[in-house]
Motif scaffolding. Sequence first.
Motif, PDB file in Angstrom:
ATOM      1  N   ARG C  29      52.853  82.165 -57.291  1.00 55.08           N
ATOM      2  CA  ARG C  29      54.257  82.565 -57.356  1.00 55.08           C
ATOM      3  C   ARG C  29      54.403  84.086 -57.439  1.00 55.08           C
ATOM      4  O   ARG C  29      53.512  84.795 -57.881  1.00 55.08           O
ATOM      5  N   VAL C  30      55.544  84.555 -57.004  1.00 53.97           N
ATOM      6  CA  VAL C  30      55.820  85.993 -56.979  1.00 53.97           C
ATOM      7  C   VAL C  30      56.905  86.310 -57.994  1.00 53.97           C
ATOM      8  O   VAL C  30      57.996  85.749 -57.941  1.00 53.97           O
ATOM      9  N   LEU C  31      56.582  87.218 -58.915  1.00 60.94           N
ATOM     10  CA  LEU C  31      57.556  87.631 -59.917  1.00 60.94           C
ATOM     11  C   LEU C  31      58.141  88.974 -59.492  1.00 60.94           C
ATOM     12  O   LEU C  31      57.421  89.973 -59.418  1.00 60.94           O
ATOM     13  N   GLY C  32      59.443  88.980 -59.201  1.00 65.07           N
ATOM     14  CA  GLY C  32      60.073  90.235 -58.789  1.00 65.07           C
ATOM     15  C   GLY C  32      60.536  91.038 -59.995  1.00 65.07           C
ATOM     16  O   GLY C  32      60.965  90.477 -60.990  1.00 65.07           O
ATOM     17  N   VAL C  33      60.427  92.380 -59.909  1.00 62.33           N
ATOM     18  CA  VAL C  33      60.965  93.246 -60.954  1.00 62.33           C
ATOM     19  C   VAL C  33      62.003  94.141 -60.295  1.00 62.33           C
ATOM     20  O   VAL C  33      61.685  94.882 -59.358  1.00 62.33           O
ATOM     21  N   VAL C 188      51.595  87.339 -58.014  1.00 58.31           N
ATOM     22  CA  VAL C 188      52.036  88.663 -57.587  1.00 58.31           C
ATOM     23  C   VAL C 188      53.157  89.136 -58.509  1.00 58.31           C
ATOM     24  O   VAL C 188      54.027  88.351 -58.873  1.00 58.31           O
ATOM     25  N   VAL C 189      53.095  90.404 -58.902  1.00 56.46           N
ATOM     26  CA  VAL C 189      54.262  91.028 -59.528  1.00 56.46           C
ATOM     27  C   VAL C 189      54.740  92.083 -58.552  1.00 56.46           C
ATOM     28  O   VAL C 189      53.961  92.923 -58.100  1.00 56.46           O
ATOM     29  N   LEU C 190      56.015  92.022 -58.187  1.00 56.08           N
ATOM     30  CA  LEU C 190      56.535  92.873 -57.117  1.00 56.08           C
ATOM     31  C   LEU C 190      57.717  93.681 -57.624  1.00 56.08           C
ATOM     32  O   LEU C 190      58.819  93.152 -57.788  1.00 56.08           O
ATOM     33  N   ALA C 191      57.499  94.962 -57.899  1.00 59.47           N
ATOM     34  CA  ALA C 191      58.589  95.825 -58.358  1.00 59.47           C
ATOM     35  C   ALA C 191      59.084  96.633 -57.176  1.00 59.47           C
ATOM     36  O   ALA C 191      58.293  97.293 -56.502  1.00 59.47           O
TER      37      ALA C 191
END
Lengths: 227, 207, 207, 225, 225
Positions: C29-33, C188-191
């Motif tokens: 999963r992708v965590l958006g910031v 994924v962490v996506l800022a």
Amino acid sequence: MQVLGTAGKVVLGLGMAVVLWAAFLYAHPAESFVGESSRIVFFHVPTAWISALAFLLAAIHSGLYLKTRKMERDDAAAAAARLGILFCVLATVTGSLFAKVMWNSYWNWDPRQTSIVLLLLVYGAYLGLRQAIEEPERRATLSAAYALIAFVSVPFLMFAVPRMYASLHPDTVINARGRIEMSPDIKLVFFSSMIAFTALFAWMYALDVKATRLVRRLSERTGGFEA
Amino acid sequence: MRLVAENVSRSFGPRRVFGPLSFATEPGRVLGVAGANGSGKTTLVKVLAGLLRPSAGSVRLEDAGRPGSRIGVREAAGAIGWCAPDLSLYGELTPAENLEFFARVAGRLPTREELEERIASVGLDPRRLRSIRTRFLSTGQRQRLKLAYSVLSSPAVLLLDEPGSNLDEAGHRAVTAIVAEQRGRGSVVLATNDPAELALADERVTL
Amino acid sequence: MRLVAENVSRSFGPRRVFGPLSFATEPGRVLGVAGANGSGKTTLVKVLAGLLRPSAGSVRLEDAGRPGSRIGVREAAGAIGWCAPDLSLYGELTPAENLEFFARVAGRLPTREELEERIASVGLDPRRLRSIRTRFLSTGQRQRLKLAYSVLSSPAVLLLDEPGSNLDEAGHRAVTAIVAEQRGRGSVVLATNDPAELALADERVTL
Amino acid sequence: MILRAAAAVFVKDLRTEWRTRVAINALLLFAFSVLVLVGYAVGPTRLTLEDRPVVNSVLLWIVLFFSAMTGLSRSFVNEEETGTAAALRLSAPPASVFLGKLLGNLALLGVVMAVVVPLFLALMSFGIAAPGLFLAVLALGGVGIAAASTFIAAIVSKTAAKGALFAVLATPLLLPPLVAAVTGTQIAATGPESAAGLDAVRLLFAYDGLMVTASFLLFDAVWRE
Amino acid sequence: MILRAAAAVFVKDLRTEWRTRVAINALLLFAFSVLVLVGYAVGPTRLTLEDRPVVNSVLLWIVLFFSAMTGLSRSFVNEEETGTAAALRLSAPPASVFLGKLLGNLALLGVVMAVVVPLFLALMSFGIAAPGLFLAVLALGGVGIAAASTFIAAIVSKTAAKGALFAVLATPLLLPPLVAAVTGTQIAATGPESAAGLDAVRLLFAYDGLMVTASFLLFDAVWRE
Ligand code: HEM
Ligand SMILES: Nc1ncnc2c1ncn2[C@@H]1O[C@H](COP(=O)(O)OP(=O)(O)OP(=O)(O)O)[C@@H](O)[C@H]1O
Ligand SMILES: Nc1ncnc2c1ncn2[C@@H]1O[C@H](COP(=O)(O)OP(=O)(O)OP(=O)(O)O)[C@@H](O)[C@H]1O
Ligand SMILES: [Mg+2]
Ligand SMILES: [Mg+2]
């Protein structure tokens, strides 16, 4: 295009041969010198004079480069500095041999010896600077600026600083009394040698400038400062 | 003033990056520069700014009233504004100190209000940034400050290289406002990868 | 592996930048910031990477099979991939040498083909870049190389901070591909400030 | 106008230096270590009386010279390395950049001298018979070193090698003022002002004048490159 | 594995150094210029015979110390300044970073010594009575300086803003090996190996052992900060 025609080469070769012969077999050894050692003056002084001439040329071409921004000027300056170093080394070596005979030691930190080494360092640094810059225009500009600023300090190295310490070295041509004592035969050989060496230098210089230019053109074509 | 490029090209070693190109900017108009990553947009803008020598051709400023007049870009400090990824401001100075410094060396003495107004005009909060050094700003805040720097001298030609990078929506609006303001004062060259930004351009050069 | 943040906050001097926040990444999963310029995205990502200490709270890696197991992020070299505006590679090395170096210090010996494949995977031409030093790359080319670096160790958690900055369209597609690939391997962490990129996220933290 | 801009450059550098204190600390650290080392190893009493002025003068100027080599290239090299040189080039007249940097280097060298010289004199029990001559030699020697170093730093900042090249390029250029300064210091230490002492001052003065003028004129070409 | 990674760090630094063309010839030229400066000012014949070993030993180590100060902090400070430290911290085991940098600094100092020492001995007519002792002092002194400066450089690179700390830290750290090395060199120059000479070697050896171990252990904490 040839730098010097066949006739020129023959004249130059013959001239050098005559000077060599005269230096060793025609001129008499000067008084105040140990044994036959005075003969080395015929090589020592011309090489010193030519290195000064070469460094002057390097400065002039550097100034002209900054004015005109023509790469040919940069080639000429670089070639002059290289040859200047070569003749400067020769003057040091001949002087050193001279010193061994006259002062009994190859190297004794005589101001004259030291100041010539400093000249070598200045122009060695100049070549080091050139080598450290990849882009041709930038190399030309920066090294021209260095050559000029270095040339400002050269008179100090050559004339002022050595005077601060007592030197054993003979007075130079540009001395207080005007002329130094030379017997006529020595004088004749001495000035012939000066002329012959200057002609030799002029030929070498023209060749070196031409070679430098060709190398630059070649590298412009094939490029290669990326990696 | 018009910025005129004539047969300009630039190579690194044997590799030609762009050109030969000829174009001119017109007051009140935006010239877009487009092209993929690595196509030479930044290089072109640097050549226009006089920060990089062209390999061939010439770049000059021409007085709008007197066509044919020529001022070398390298001699025209103040007439050109530049904002690009390669531009850095002084990290140890505060935002206001940075702008003040660049105004001073250009011969002006801005008041504190003027400086804070400049800073506010790109959407930064001058009060909160009063004592923070530029190197501690976030990427987007720094980009905004660079935009403020680029129009500090009210330049005749404004060169923007990726002005919107790392900006949020408000930041993009600030870019649009700067471009609009510059139209009233001179011309803009806008090099970008962002299609939305490129839409601001009147003409376009594609590399 | 899951990256777990518990009541994490960070202040600089008296000013709290974000937090306290609690969240965890999930494999696949992708965590958006999200957040405006200066809201603390980059700071949060650095805290997650272990490059910055949290002012309060803790960040840890947790083995997916064994909930409650804890590995400090500072000790987990190799498990975390990071790409951010603050990341710099070695300017004097070529792209391939850079990747080779980072593989070697992590204990692997990549072949030349592998390296070139990596470089090609972010849309760079390995043959043309074989002898060019990284500092001569264009901004976008450098950004692509940084992306290639971030997934070099096949990390369990990939931290992307503005991965699309200065990229052209093909570059944005490469980012999407990297995110998709990472989904198959971890989280994924996506800022980002870019709404199009943020759309890749499954969850979202807004600062 | 040029002077105002130069002052702005100077103030900016001062402020940056004050906030980081990199250059001044490196300089003082180095100078201090060498002083302690010299004091310990040579000491005021370990040399014969006649050698002391010679050795002390040389050591003093070696310390100052090395400090110059460590610190004086920073301001230009930093502008290039942090990428601020481009903005400066677009905004500031070149002459003001040179003057501002020269001023900064003079200030830096002045601080080092103000710290090192009294310490050195005290640690080594190095007495000065002609203080006026000594101060003149210090001041003129400092100006010469600062001027040459500033210009060389500008050149070096445009190359990839930077730090290493700086020392190579600057050392031979700095020798004339250094030799003159050493000689002047020896004379100041041993006797009252004399013709030889004046010679040293005159030489330094000529060098300073030529170096400042020449580097000022040539700076434009280097900076625009 | 740590060793392989350390080798990679070493090779990378070497390569970078080579590409920026700082390279050997700049170093050579520089060492040579400094020696000429020293030789010019002091000269082998300008001092009384008995003072020469004292002055020459100090000068030799000042030159070496100066080279160390200019060159040895670069590799760490560069990683921080160019922003590559973060990537290195994420990818490489700390021990390998320290070993790699130490190796690099040893190599650099080794090259400097190999160039400077023979030149210095020749140009200053500086005779060594106990070559074995002299070599031991050089080697051990070199290791001590390299280890201490590597560690200090790691600290400095973190505290670029609070450089004052560095000055305070570094001075006492580097002085013991320098003083011991100078003393050892003086003894090596004047007499055959003696008890005092062995003392200097023993002191250097103890310092090296402690410094390498301590900095290796403490490095982790500094690097991770
Ligand atoms: C390594 C040692 C030496 C070096 C580097 C050296 C260098 C020079 C230089 C640069 C000049 C040209 C000076 C000028 O015209 O301004 C010169 C001229 C001269 N040197 Fe030497 N020299 C050395 C040793 C000696 C020795 C030992 C002697 C003989 C005692 C000597 C005799 C002369 C003479 C007679 C001249 C010509 C003076 C004149 O210009 O009329 N040199 N030397
Ligand atoms: N100093 C240099 N030496 C060699 N090559 C260079 C140099 N500077 C740039 N290049 C090359 O020139 C090309 C164009 O670079 P440039 O930065 O102008 O591209 P760009 O269009 O701005 O790309 P981007 O969209 O990524 O910013 C690149 O391939 C780059 O590798
Ligand atoms: N070392 C520091 N010291 C003081 N303040 C800092 C420091 N680092 C960051 N800040 C402040 O923290 C805030 C958040 O910065 P951060 O870089 O995390 O923002 P961001 O969300 O990534 O913004 P952007 O979208 O512009 O990248 C900013 O206001 C910045 O000024
Ligand atoms: Mg670009
Ligand atoms: Mg950010």
